[in-house]
Write a protein that holds these residues in place. Structure first.
Motif, mmCIF file in Angstrom:
data_model
loop_
_atom_site.group_PDB
_atom_site.id
_atom_site.type_symbol
_atom_site.label_atom_id
_atom_site.label_comp_id
_atom_site.label_asym_id
_atom_site.label_seq_id
_atom_site.Cartn_x
_atom_site.Cartn_y
_atom_site.Cartn_z
ATOM 1 N N ILE A 160 0.846 -1.202 0.000
ATOM 2 C CA ILE A 160 0.000 0.000 0.000
ATOM 3 C C ILE A 160 0.881 1.252 0.000
ATOM 4 C CG2 ILE A 160 -2.054 -1.069 0.993
ATOM 5 C CD1 ILE A 160 -1.185 -0.047 3.737
ATOM 6 N N THR A 161 0.300 2.363 -0.476
ATOM 7 C CA THR A 161 1.094 3.592 -0.640
ATOM 8 C C THR A 161 0.322 4.835 -0.168
ATOM 9 O OG1 THR A 161 0.213 3.979 -2.863
ATOM 10 C CG2 THR A 161 2.270 2.736 -2.711
ATOM 11 N N THR A 162 1.090 5.851 0.144
ATOM 12 C CA THR A 162 0.541 7.198 0.356
ATOM 13 C C THR A 162 1.546 8.204 -0.178
ATOM 14 O OG1 THR A 162 -0.950 6.897 2.227
ATOM 15 C CG2 THR A 162 0.211 8.946 2.148
ATOM 16 N N PHE A 163 1.088 9.090 -1.067
ATOM 17 C CA PHE A 163 1.981 10.096 -1.670
ATOM 18 C C PHE A 163 1.872 11.419 -0.936
ATOM 19 C CE2 PHE A 163 1.648 6.896 -4.828
ATOM 20 C CZ PHE A 163 2.876 6.917 -5.464
ATOM 21 N N SER A 164 3.007 12.124 -0.844
ATOM 22 C CA SER A 164 2.963 13.433 -0.194
ATOM 23 C C SER A 164 4.169 14.286 -0.561
ATOM 24 C CB SER A 164 2.895 13.272 1.328
ATOM 25 O OG SER A 164 4.010 12.567 1.799
ATOM 26 N N ALA A 165 4.015 15.606 -0.350
ATOM 27 C CA ALA A 165 5.118 16.555 -0.503
ATOM 28 C C ALA A 165 4.784 17.771 0.350
ATOM 29 C CB ALA A 165 5.296 16.941 -1.959
ATOM 30 N N ASP A 166 4.608 17.563 1.622
ATOM 31 C CA ASP A 166 4.256 18.489 2.719
ATOM 32 C C ASP A 166 3.162 17.910 3.598
ATOM 33 O OD1 ASP A 166 6.102 20.470 2.101
ATOM 34 O OD2 ASP A 166 4.659 21.787 1.121
ATOM 35 N N CYS A 167 2.206 17.173 2.974
ATOM 36 C CA CYS A 167 1.156 16.533 3.766
ATOM 37 C C CYS A 167 1.764 15.457 4.657
ATOM 38 C CB CYS A 167 0.095 15.912 2.862
ATOM 39 S SG CYS A 167 -0.836 17.145 1.941
ATOM 40 N N VAL A 168 1.003 15.050 5.688
ATOM 41 C CA VAL A 168 1.542 14.126 6.687
ATOM 42 C C VAL A 168 1.196 12.681 6.337
ATOM 43 C CG1 VAL A 168 1.744 13.679 9.159
ATOM 44 C CG2 VAL A 168 0.996 15.942 8.375
ATOM 45 N N PRO A 169 2.197 11.810 6.180
ATOM 46 C CA PRO A 169 1.921 10.387 5.992
ATOM 47 C C PRO A 169 1.795 9.687 7.352
ATOM 48 C CG PRO A 169 4.267 10.800 5.656
ATOM 49 C CD PRO A 169 3.635 12.121 6.057
ATOM 50 N N LEU A 170 0.720 8.902 7.506
ATOM 51 C CA LEU A 170 0.479 8.192 8.764
ATOM 52 C C LEU A 170 0.584 6.691 8.537
ATOM 53 C CD1 LEU A 170 -2.714 10.165 9.951
ATOM 54 C CD2 LEU A 170 -0.308 10.693 10.437
ATOM 55 N N PHE A 171 1.314 6.005 9.412
ATOM 56 C CA PHE A 171 1.534 4.556 9.316
ATOM 57 C C PHE A 171 0.845 3.865 10.498
ATOM 58 C CE2 PHE A 171 5.375 4.387 6.432
ATOM 59 C CZ PHE A 171 5.634 5.742 6.345
ATOM 60 N N PHE A 172 0.191 2.714 10.235
ATOM 61 C CA PHE A 172 -0.466 1.944 11.296
ATOM 62 C C PHE A 172 -0.166 0.454 11.076
ATOM 63 C CE2 PHE A 172 -2.969 5.636 10.193
ATOM 64 C CZ PHE A 172 -3.414 6.173 11.399
ATOM 65 N N VAL A 173 0.288 -0.220 12.130
ATOM 66 C CA VAL A 173 0.510 -1.663 12.053
ATOM 67 C C VAL A 173 -0.159 -2.327 13.252
ATOM 68 C CG1 VAL A 173 2.236 -3.514 12.007
ATOM 69 C CG2 VAL A 173 2.763 -1.309 10.933
ATOM 70 N N ASP A 174 -1.179 -3.171 13.001
ATOM 71 C CA ASP A 174 -1.794 -3.981 14.051
ATOM 72 C C ASP A 174 -0.948 -5.238 14.169
ATOM 73 O OD1 ASP A 174 -3.187 -5.918 15.439
ATOM 74 O OD2 ASP A 174 -5.098 -5.565 14.421
ATOM 75 N N THR A 175 -0.179 -5.322 15.256
ATOM 76 C CA THR A 175 0.810 -6.406 15.379
ATOM 77 C C THR A 175 0.155 -7.738 15.744
ATOM 78 O OG1 THR A 175 1.167 -5.802 17.691
ATOM 79 C CG2 THR A 175 2.658 -4.824 16.063
ATOM 80 N N GLU A 176 -1.066 -7.714 16.278
ATOM 81 C CA GLU A 176 -1.740 -8.951 16.670
ATOM 82 C C GLU A 176 -2.472 -9.579 15.494
ATOM 83 O OE1 GLU A 176 -0.080 -9.571 19.808
ATOM 84 O OE2 GLU A 176 -1.837 -10.885 19.589
ATOM 85 N N ASN A 177 -3.357 -8.797 14.867
ATOM 86 C CA ASN A 177 -4.168 -9.332 13.767
ATOM 87 C C ASN A 177 -3.489 -9.182 12.405
ATOM 88 O OD1 ASN A 177 -5.876 -9.727 15.845
ATOM 89 N ND2 ASN A 177 -7.556 -8.480 15.064
ATOM 90 N N LYS A 178 -2.311 -8.570 12.421
ATOM 91 C CA LYS A 178 -1.520 -8.380 11.205
ATOM 92 C C LYS A 178 -2.314 -7.649 10.111
ATOM 93 C CE LYS A 178 1.836 -12.012 12.067
ATOM 94 N NZ LYS A 178 1.464 -12.343 13.454
ATOM 95 N N VAL A 179 -2.594 -6.404 10.423
ATOM 96 C CA VAL A 179 -3.309 -5.503 9.512
ATOM 97 C C VAL A 179 -2.469 -4.229 9.406
ATOM 98 C CG1 VAL A 179 -5.473 -4.261 9.091
ATOM 99 C CG2 VAL A 179 -5.484 -6.366 10.458
ATOM 100 N N ILE A 180 -2.344 -3.698 8.184
ATOM 101 C CA ILE A 180 -1.563 -2.461 8.020
ATOM 102 C C ILE A 180 -2.399 -1.382 7.334
ATOM 103 C CG2 ILE A 180 0.704 -3.575 7.984
ATOM 104 C CD1 ILE A 180 0.643 -3.387 4.893
ATOM 105 N N ALA A 181 -2.036 -0.142 7.613
ATOM 106 C CA ALA A 181 -2.734 0.979 6.967
ATOM 107 C C ALA A 181 -1.783 2.145 6.775
ATOM 108 C CB ALA A 181 -3.928 1.415 7.812
ATOM 109 N N LEU A 182 -2.042 2.909 5.719
ATOM 110 C CA LEU A 182 -1.356 4.177 5.481
ATOM 111 C C LEU A 182 -2.423 5.228 5.195
ATOM 112 C CD1 LEU A 182 1.558 3.194 3.047
ATOM 113 C CD2 LEU A 182 1.806 3.964 5.413
#
Ligand SMILES: [Zn+2]
Length: 269
Positions: free
Chosen positions: A117-139
């Motif tokens: 998965i991806t998130t593009f930026s050039a001043d905006c804030v990129p946010l990363f999320f990792v659920d270590t138990e259920n193994k789910v990721i988000a950007l």
């Protein structure tokens, strides 16, 4: 957070996300690619007018370095919404090899391996999320609009609803963006933060220029992550401002539309 260097190449990784041991990830800089002119040199966007073959070469450079195969990548069309899409194998290649139909989408979530998965930026804030138990990721892509409208909250809510994520199991990071040193705004933007964010005053200060203010987007996003239930000690916050570091980053406020784009990429392993 650390800047990793290999020759001319520079990219960013977060220590807390590396420690989870279940993902590959990076946030790119503008250093170490093959793009020229205003795209010099590690532009990873196909939609800003750069030559596609150069963007692909840049992704291949990042693949050698991080192990993330660019053929696994999914891109969305970001428009400063709080819309978050659950990505499946059917989405692979969108924005790269097949048409991108993920319109008005500023957050991506997946629980499947082999999807970058991806998130593009050039001043905006990129946010990363990792659920270590259920193994789910988000950007998520949080410009000031996405920030004030709560894309951080929306992303955690979607992870919980769709995959049973418990916020206390999330490891999160807030990536390089325009910092409170540089994010100058007018009163209407300040008013929106005052209306929508509890006790927003703590994130806003008067600028030296009359009628102007500065807002701490990292602080607001960290506050919203904690409000969503993520533990403070699990949130890593960058100290790199995209506007203060023009040798390292493209900045929309510095360069306008004549620029490349950085990207955050994350994949479950
Ligand atoms: Zn700055």
């Amino acid at each position: 957070m650390k800047i990793i260097e290999n020759g001319d190449l520079k990219y960013i990784q977060f220590d807390n996300i590396n420690k989870t041991g279940i993902v590959r990830h990076f946030f790119s800089t503008r250093c170490g690619g093959v793009s020229e002119g205003e795209f010099c040199s590690m532009n990873l966007s196909f939609t800003r007018g750069d030559k596609s073959e150069n963007v692909i070469k840049n992704f291949e450079i990042m693949e050698k370095e991080t192990g993330i195969n660019y053929k696994n990548i999914v891109m969305s069309r970001q428009t400063h919404t709080t819309n978050v899409h659950i990505v499946t194998k059917d989405d692979i290649g969108k924005g790269v090899t097949v048409e991108n139909d993920l319109e008005n989408t500023d957050g991506l979530i997946t629980n499947e391996k082999g999807i970058a998965i991806t998130t593009f930026s050039a001043d905006c804030v990129p946010l990363f999320f990792v659920d270590t138990e259920n193994k789910v990721i988000a950007l998520a892509h949080a410009g000031w609009r996405g920030t004030v409208n709560g894309i951080a909250l929306e992303t955690v809510k979607k992870m919980t609803e769709n995959f049973g994520t418990k916020p206390e199991n999330i490891v999160a990071a807030i990536g390089p963006s325009i910092g409170k040193c540089c994010f100058q705004v007018d009163m209407p933007v300040v008013s929106e933060f005052m209306d929508k964010i509890e006790n927003a005053k703590r994130f806003i200060e008067k600028d030296t220029e009359e009628g102007k203010f500065k807002i701490d987007l990292w602080g607001v996003n960290a506050f919203l992550m904690e409000k969503a239930g993520i533990l403070k000690e699990n949130i890593e916050i960058t100290d790199l401002c995209t506007m203060c570091n023009p040798e390292l980053f493209y900045s929309h406020r510095v360069m306008g539309n004549a620029r490349g784009s950085m990207v955050a990429v994350m994949e479950l392993i």
